[in-house]
Motif scaffolding. Sequence first.
Motif, PDB file in Angstrom:
ATOM      1  N   GLU A 681      85.746 -85.638  80.881  1.00  0.00           N
ATOM      2  CA  GLU A 681      86.290 -86.991  81.038  1.00  0.00           C
ATOM      3  C   GLU A 681      85.421 -88.018  80.312  1.00  0.00           C
ATOM      4  O   GLU A 681      85.946 -88.941  79.675  1.00  0.00           O
ATOM      5  CB  GLU A 681      86.386 -87.340  82.529  1.00  0.00           C
ATOM      6  CG  GLU A 681      87.466 -86.571  83.270  1.00  0.00           C
ATOM      7  CD  GLU A 681      87.459 -86.857  84.749  1.00  0.00           C
ATOM      8  OE1 GLU A 681      86.490 -87.500  85.224  1.00  0.00           O
ATOM      9  OE2 GLU A 681      88.414 -86.433  85.446  1.00  0.00           O
ATOM     10  N   ARG A 682      84.089 -87.840  80.397  1.00  0.00           N
ATOM     11  CA  ARG A 682      83.198 -88.790  79.717  1.00  0.00           C
ATOM     12  C   ARG A 682      83.324 -88.657  78.196  1.00  0.00           C
ATOM     13  O   ARG A 682      83.301 -89.638  77.460  1.00  0.00           O
ATOM     14  CB  ARG A 682      81.736 -88.555  80.129  1.00  0.00           C
ATOM     15  CG  ARG A 682      81.448 -88.680  81.606  1.00  0.00           C
ATOM     16  CD  ARG A 682      81.875 -90.011  82.169  1.00  0.00           C
ATOM     17  NE  ARG A 682      80.918 -91.069  81.821  1.00  0.00           N
ATOM     18  CZ  ARG A 682      81.141 -92.364  82.055  1.00  0.00           C
ATOM     19  NH1 ARG A 682      82.299 -92.752  82.566  1.00  0.00           N
ATOM     20  NH2 ARG A 682      80.224 -93.264  81.724  1.00  0.00           N
ATOM     21  N   GLN A 683      83.481 -87.421  77.739  1.00  0.00           N
ATOM     22  CA  GLN A 683      83.644 -87.201  76.296  1.00  0.00           C
ATOM     23  C   GLN A 683      84.968 -87.781  75.801  1.00  0.00           C
ATOM     24  O   GLN A 683      85.038 -88.370  74.708  1.00  0.00           O
ATOM     25  CB  GLN A 683      83.561 -85.706  75.984  1.00  0.00           C
ATOM     26  CG  GLN A 683      82.173 -85.133  76.153  1.00  0.00           C
ATOM     27  CD  GLN A 683      82.144 -83.609  76.097  1.00  0.00           C
ATOM     28  OE1 GLN A 683      83.162 -82.945  76.399  1.00  0.00           O
ATOM     29  NE2 GLN A 683      81.002 -83.044  75.729  1.00  0.00           N
ATOM     30  N   ALA A 684      86.020 -87.645  76.612  1.00  0.00           N
ATOM     31  CA  ALA A 684      87.322 -88.224  76.236  1.00  0.00           C
ATOM     32  C   ALA A 684      87.241 -89.742  76.199  1.00  0.00           C
ATOM     33  O   ALA A 684      87.819 -90.398  75.316  1.00  0.00           O
ATOM     34  CB  ALA A 684      88.393 -87.764  77.227  1.00  0.00           C
ATOM     35  N   LEU A 685      86.503 -90.309  77.174  1.00  0.00           N
ATOM     36  CA  LEU A 685      86.316 -91.769  77.190  1.00  0.00           C
ATOM     37  C   LEU A 685      85.592 -92.233  75.934  1.00  0.00           C
ATOM     38  O   LEU A 685      85.966 -93.240  75.319  1.00  0.00           O
ATOM     39  CB  LEU A 685      85.527 -92.172  78.439  1.00  0.00           C
ATOM     40  CG  LEU A 685      85.160 -93.664  78.557  1.00  0.00           C
ATOM     41  CD1 LEU A 685      86.408 -94.527  78.609  1.00  0.00           C
ATOM     42  CD2 LEU A 685      84.295 -93.898  79.801  1.00  0.00           C
ATOM     43  N   LEU A 686      84.560 -91.485  75.533  1.00  0.00           N
ATOM     44  CA  LEU A 686      83.823 -91.845  74.326  1.00  0.00           C
ATOM     45  C   LEU A 686      84.730 -91.819  73.101  1.00  0.00           C
ATOM     46  O   LEU A 686      84.651 -92.695  72.238  1.00  0.00           O
ATOM     47  CB  LEU A 686      82.631 -90.896  74.138  1.00  0.00           C
ATOM     48  CG  LEU A 686      81.777 -91.134  72.877  1.00  0.00           C
ATOM     49  CD1 LEU A 686      81.173 -92.533  72.880  1.00  0.00           C
ATOM     50  CD2 LEU A 686      80.671 -90.073  72.771  1.00  0.00           C
ATOM     51  N   ARG A 687      85.624 -90.796  73.043  1.00  0.00           N
ATOM     52  CA  ARG A 687      86.530 -90.721  71.897  1.00  0.00           C
ATOM     53  C   ARG A 687      87.471 -91.928  71.856  1.00  0.00           C
ATOM     54  O   ARG A 687      87.743 -92.478  70.790  1.00  0.00           O
ATOM     55  CB  ARG A 687      87.336 -89.422  71.954  1.00  0.00           C
ATOM     56  CG  ARG A 687      86.527 -88.182  71.584  1.00  0.00           C
ATOM     57  CD  ARG A 687      87.428 -86.990  71.351  1.00  0.00           C
ATOM     58  NE  ARG A 687      88.144 -86.585  72.557  1.00  0.00           N
ATOM     59  CZ  ARG A 687      87.677 -85.732  73.473  1.00  0.00           C
ATOM     60  NH1 ARG A 687      86.461 -85.204  73.325  1.00  0.00           N
ATOM     61  NH2 ARG A 687      88.390 -85.415  74.528  1.00  0.00           N
ATOM     62  N   ARG A 688      87.930 -92.373  73.036  1.00  0.00           N
ATOM     63  CA  ARG A 688      88.837 -93.515  73.062  1.00  0.00           C
ATOM     64  C   ARG A 688      88.113 -94.796  72.643  1.00  0.00           C
ATOM     65  O   ARG A 688      88.655 -95.624  71.919  1.00  0.00           O
ATOM     66  CB  ARG A 688      89.450 -93.680  74.468  1.00  0.00           C
ATOM     67  CG  ARG A 688      90.456 -92.592  74.816  1.00  0.00           C
ATOM     68  CD  ARG A 688      91.302 -92.973  76.006  1.00  0.00           C
ATOM     69  NE  ARG A 688      90.529 -93.058  77.246  1.00  0.00           N
ATOM     70  CZ  ARG A 688      90.256 -92.035  78.036  1.00  0.00           C
ATOM     71  NH1 ARG A 688      90.699 -90.811  77.720  1.00  0.00           N
ATOM     72  NH2 ARG A 688      89.564 -92.194  79.143  1.00  0.00           N
ATOM     73  N   ILE A 689      86.849 -94.947  73.116  1.00  0.00           N
ATOM     74  CA  ILE A 689      86.077 -96.138  72.743  1.00  0.00           C
ATOM     75  C   ILE A 689      85.779 -96.124  71.251  1.00  0.00           C
ATOM     76  O   ILE A 689      85.947 -97.135  70.552  1.00  0.00           O
ATOM     77  CB  ILE A 689      84.770 -96.220  73.559  1.00  0.00           C
ATOM     78  CG1 ILE A 689      85.078 -96.480  75.041  1.00  0.00           C
ATOM     79  CG2 ILE A 689      83.862 -97.320  73.001  1.00  0.00           C
ATOM     80  CD1 ILE A 689      83.863 -96.497  75.929  1.00  0.00           C
ATOM     81  N   ASN A 690      85.350 -94.962  70.745  1.00  0.00           N
ATOM     82  CA  ASN A 690      85.079 -94.863  69.304  1.00  0.00           C
ATOM     83  C   ASN A 690      86.336 -95.122  68.483  1.00  0.00           C
ATOM     84  O   ASN A 690      86.282 -95.647  67.365  1.00  0.00           O
ATOM     85  CB  ASN A 690      84.495 -93.497  68.960  1.00  0.00           C
ATOM     86  CG  ASN A 690      83.022 -93.390  69.325  1.00  0.00           C
ATOM     87  OD1 ASN A 690      82.317 -94.398  69.366  1.00  0.00           O
ATOM     88  ND2 ASN A 690      82.563 -92.184  69.603  1.00  0.00           N
ATOM     89  N   GLY A 691      87.492 -94.732  69.064  1.00  0.00           N
ATOM     90  CA  GLY A 691      88.751 -94.949  68.350  1.00  0.00           C
ATOM     91  C   GLY A 691      89.092 -96.418  68.193  1.00  0.00           C
ATOM     92  O   GLY A 691      89.919 -96.778  67.356  1.00  0.00           O
ATOM     93  N   MET A 692      88.457 -97.264  68.997  1.00  0.00           N
ATOM     94  CA  MET A 692      88.706 -98.707  68.893  1.00  0.00           C
ATOM     95  C   MET A 692      87.667 -99.410  68.039  1.00  0.00           C
ATOM     96  O   MET A 692      87.728-100.631  67.844  1.00  0.00           O
ATOM     97  CB  MET A 692      88.735 -99.331  70.290  1.00  0.00           C
ATOM     98  CG  MET A 692      89.829 -98.748  71.176  1.00  0.00           C
ATOM     99  SD  MET A 692      90.183 -99.801  72.574  1.00  0.00           S
ATOM    100  CE  MET A 692      90.953-101.190  71.772  1.00  0.00           C
ATOM    101  N   THR A 693      86.700 -98.666  67.544  1.00  0.00           N
ATOM    102  CA  THR A 693      85.657 -99.257  66.719  1.00  0.00           C
ATOM    103  C   THR A 693      86.228 -99.719  65.383  1.00  0.00           C
ATOM    104  O   THR A 693      87.035 -99.018  64.765  1.00  0.00           O
ATOM    105  CB  THR A 693      84.526 -98.243  66.476  1.00  0.00           C
ATOM    106  OG1 THR A 693      83.976 -97.845  67.730  1.00  0.00           O
ATOM    107  CG2 THR A 693      83.434 -98.863  65.613  1.00  0.00           C
ATOM    108  N   GLU A 694      85.819-100.892  64.944  1.00  0.00           N
ATOM    109  CA  GLU A 694      86.270-101.452  63.673  1.00  0.00           C
ATOM    110  C   GLU A 694      85.065-101.707  62.775  1.00  0.00           C
ATOM    111  O   GLU A 694      83.981-102.053  63.264  1.00  0.00           O
ATOM    112  CB  GLU A 694      87.016-102.765  63.888  1.00  0.00           C
ATOM    113  CG  GLU A 694      88.296-102.614  64.696  1.00  0.00           C
ATOM    114  CD  GLU A 694      88.982-103.956  64.899  1.00  0.00           C
ATOM    115  OE1 GLU A 694      89.876-104.278  64.103  1.00  0.00           O
ATOM    116  OE2 GLU A 694      88.623-104.673  65.855  1.00  0.00           O
ATOM    117  N   SER A 695      85.255-101.582  61.482  1.00  0.00           N
ATOM    118  CA  SER A 695      84.166-101.835  60.534  1.00  0.00           C
ATOM    119  C   SER A 695      83.775-103.306  60.530  1.00  0.00           C
ATOM    120  O   SER A 695      82.610-103.661  60.383  1.00  0.00           O
ATOM    121  CB  SER A 695      84.587-101.403  59.119  1.00  0.00           C
ATOM    122  OG  SER A 695      84.839-100.021  59.083  1.00  0.00           O
ATOM    123  N   ASN A 696      84.760-104.170  60.660  1.00  0.00           N
ATOM    124  CA  ASN A 696      84.499-105.604  60.643  1.00  0.00           C
ATOM    125  C   ASN A 696      85.336-106.257  61.733  1.00  0.00           C
ATOM    126  O   ASN A 696      86.385-106.852  61.462  1.00  0.00           O
ATOM    127  CB  ASN A 696      84.837-106.200  59.270  1.00  0.00           C
ATOM    128  CG  ASN A 696      84.267-107.597  59.085  1.00  0.00           C
ATOM    129  OD1 ASN A 696      83.951-108.269  60.060  1.00  0.00           O
ATOM    130  ND2 ASN A 696      84.154-108.022  57.851  1.00  0.00           N
TER     131      ASN A 696
END
Length: 912
Positions: A681-696
Amino acid sequence: MEQHVYRFGADRTGADVTEGNASMKFMLGGKGANLAEMARLGLPVPGGFTVTCQTCMAYSNAGNVWPEGVLDEIKVALADMEERMGKRLGDADDPLLVSVRSGAPFSMPGMMDTVLNLGMNDESVQGLIAQTENPRFAWDSYRRFVQMFSNVVLGVDSDLFENALTEKRLVAGVRSDAELAEQDLRELVAEFKQIVSEHVDPEQYPEIVVDGKVVFPSDPMLQLRLAIQAVFGSWMNERAVLYRALNKIPDDLGTAVNVQSMVFGNKGDTSATGVAFTRNPASGAREFYGDFLVNAQGEDVVAGIRNTEPISDLKKIPALHEAGEELERIFGILEGHFRDMCDIEFTIEQGKLWMLQTRVGKRTATAALKIAIDMVEEGLITKEEAVKRIDPAQLDQLLHPQFDKTAQFDILAKGLNASPGAAVGEVVFSSDDAVARVNEGHKVVLVRWETNPDDLKGMTVAEGILTSHGGKTSHAAVIARGMGTPCVCGVETFRIDAGAKEVRIEGSDVILHEGDIISLDGTQGIVVLGAVPLTSAEITGDLDTMLSWADEIRLDETDGRAYHVRVNADNPADAELALDFGAEAIGLCRTEHMFLGDRKQIIQSFILSADEAVRQKALDDLLAVQTDDFVKMLRTMTGRDMVIRLLDPPLHEFLDDPRELEVEIARAEATGALSGKELEERQALLRRINGMTESNPMLGLRGVRLSIVYPDLPLMQVRAIATATAQLKRDGFDPRPEIMVPLVSITEEHVRVRAVIEQTLAEIAAEYDVELDIPIGTMVELPRACVVADQIAQYAEFFCFGTNDLTQTTFGFSRDDAESKFIPLYLHEKILPVNPFETIDPAVLELVKMAVDKGRSVNPDMHFGVCGEHGGDPASISGFFNVAGVNYVSCSPYRVPLARLAAAQAKLDARK
C-alpha cells in the motif's frame, strides 16, 4: 563651462559670498546646500567651499582620475577662502585649518568619511600655539588630525592608534584623553607618525614616500587633495553601499565634499560641541533635544567615546549661557524656515557659536506622526503636506511588538531610550556573529560597547541593539531609529568583554554570555534578563489621525476616482484584524489555505484515491468545512466585498513529501517493520504521488487548469460559497462575495469555468429561494492574459492582478529560486535596480496597464485590483493607481496602514 566648486559663507567684512542654496542638494549634497542656505539666512557659518556630487562621480567613473580643471578650481576656491578668513593653510604663524566632510544628496549618517584639523604639520602647530597660547590644545588638534587622516585617508587600522592612546593614558595615570598633558600629546603625534611609517604600503601612496620610507604628509595641499579623494572613495565603501541598498538611494548620485574653516570646541571650558534637534526625534515632543560635550570636537559626540550632557543643560553653564541662548534662537529660525524638525551640528569656540550643519532630522515613526500633526495645528504645514511627509514603510515601526503590559519582570539595567519598540533575542557581540546566527534561524540582540558604521550589516538583521556607551545622537541611536529597530544606548552598568563574549553587570552577580536571552524596550530604555512576552500596537492616537487624513485624500472622488485599499485574508481572525487596520474589503481570499491542517487528509483522499466513493466522501467533507469557513468570513465582512479565488496551487502541494515516503519504505524493507500488504500500500501510494510530480509545477497543472481537469473541485467550492451566501442572506446579513478564476491565459478557459459557476449559483439560489448576484472575475497573472484582456473582459466583471506570478512569467524567473540564487548578485552588479518581486518592474506595470486599458475598452464598468505582494509596497502603489489606473490594491493585514498612506500620497502625486 561646468562649475565644480561653489563657495559659501561671508568674507571678513561680513559680506555674503555664498553661491548655492537649499534647492541644490543634488549638486552640493544635503550638507553643502544647507550650509549655503544657513549662510544666506545670516547665521554664523564658518566659510568654505563645496566640490559637487557630479565631480565625485566623474572622478570615480574615470578610474579615480580628476576631471580637467577641477584641481585648479579648488586652488582658486582655497585662495579665496584664505583671503576671507585672513589665514593661510599650513601657515607657520597663523594657520588656517579646515574640515573635509562628505555630503550626499540624501542623509547617510556615519556612512562616509570626514577629516578634521587638516593643515596641521610641524610648522603650523607652532603657529596655532602662538595664536591660542594653548600648547595643549594645539598638540591635541595635531594628534587628532594624524589619527583621523591616517585611518580615513591612508587606511591604517584605527585600533593601532586607540591602543597607543590607551597605553598613554595608563602610563600617565589618567582616565580620559582630555586629561593627557601637552607632553603626552606631543609624544603621541610622534608615535602615530611612526605607526603610519610601519603600516602604509609605499607603493599605494608614492606621494608620501621619502628616501624609500613612508612619511606622514606635511604639505597641506597634498593633505587636502588626498582627503578629498578619500571622501569621494567613501561613497563606494561597504557600509555606504549597504545603507543605500537598504534605503533605496541610487548609487549614481555621488557625494559632495565640503571644505570648511575649522572652529574648535576643544579650546577649554569656554568651548563645546554638540548635536541637537529642534524637537524630540524619538517622541516628537516640542522640546530641544540632543547632546553636547565641553572641551571636545564633534566626532567625540557621535562616536560615543565620552558620555555626553543633555542639550537642556547647555545654558546652565555660565561660560556657555549666551551661546546657548543664541542656539535656541537659531533653532526657531531654522525650523520656521524649513518648516520641519531640524537636525543641527554646532560648535562653540571660546564662547562664540558656529553652525556647522543642518538638515531635516531623522525621526521615529511615533515622532514623525506627532511632529507632522503638531505642525498642522501650528499652521506651519497643511494636512496634505503632513500626509506626504510620512514614510509609509516607517509606519511598520508602530506595528512592531511592545512589552505586554500584563507581563511581570525585573529590570536588569537601564539606559537611554534611543529607538522605540521592544525586542527579544540571543546576545551576540559582533556583527558577523549576528548575521551568522540569524542565518541559522535565531533572533539576536546586538550588544556592543558602541556601534560604528562597519556594524551596519549586523544592525540590519538584529531584533534590537544595545550599547554601553553613547548618547541619543550616537551612531547606534541614529541608525536604529532610521531602521525602526529598538535600541537602548548608554547602559553604563554593562561591562562588556567582547573577546570573552560576556557581559558583567555592575552591582549585580549576573553574567551574560553569548546566546543568553535578553529583552529590551527602546521606548523605556530598559533591559530585562530572559524573554518578555510581546504584544502588537494598535492604531490609535496620532496614527489614527494621520490615517484618517490619508483616507480623506485617497477616497476623495472630486477628480472622478477613489483609491481603495483591501486586504488579503484567508480566515476570520485576519479579516477582523484587517478591519481594525482600516481595510475596506477583502481583495483576495486564498481558498487553498483552508485545506491545510487537519483538512489536509481530506484533500489527499480526493487526490490520491482511485475509489469514486472515497473521492465523493472527500468532496462532501470539503464542502461542509468550506461552507462553514465562508459563513464565518462573509459574516465578518458583511456589507463589504470579498474576492474568493478558486483553488490555485498544484495539487502535489497538498501531498506528503515523496522523498520522506521513499525513506520510510526503504527502512520498512530493511527492518520488516511493515507487513507485506502494508508495504504494498505504501509503495502504491508512492507511485501515485510520483505520478503527480511535474518538472515545472508553477507552470503546470494549477489554477484554472485544475478546474477543467478536476471539475468537481470548482463545483464544490462554488457550492460552498453560494450556500454560505444564501444562508447569510436568509439570516439578514449582507454578504458580498466575488468569485475569481485564477491563472487564466485563454479566453475559453474562463468561459467554461464561468458556465459551471453560473449553473451552480442558479441551483443554490433556487434551493434557498434567494437572489445570488455574485460577480465573476479573472485573476490576471500571465502575460498572454494581458494581451487578450479585451477578449476575456467580455466574460468577466473584474480583473485582479496577481503580480507575483505575472513578474515570474514576464521575467522567466522562479521566485522561489531567483531571490536566493542570483537576484542578490544582479542587484549588487546593477543588472537590476531593485528586486522585481518587492517593487513592481516597469515592464510588468506596463502589462497591467495594457490589461486595464483593454478591459475598460470593452467593459467600462469593470473594476480592477492588485493582490500580489506589490499591493503592499509603497514604491509600487503609486504606479498601480497613477500609471495602470487600478481601483484598489490588496495586501496582508499588517501592511494595510502602509497602503492607506501610500495610496493617499499617490493621489496627491496625481494632482500635481
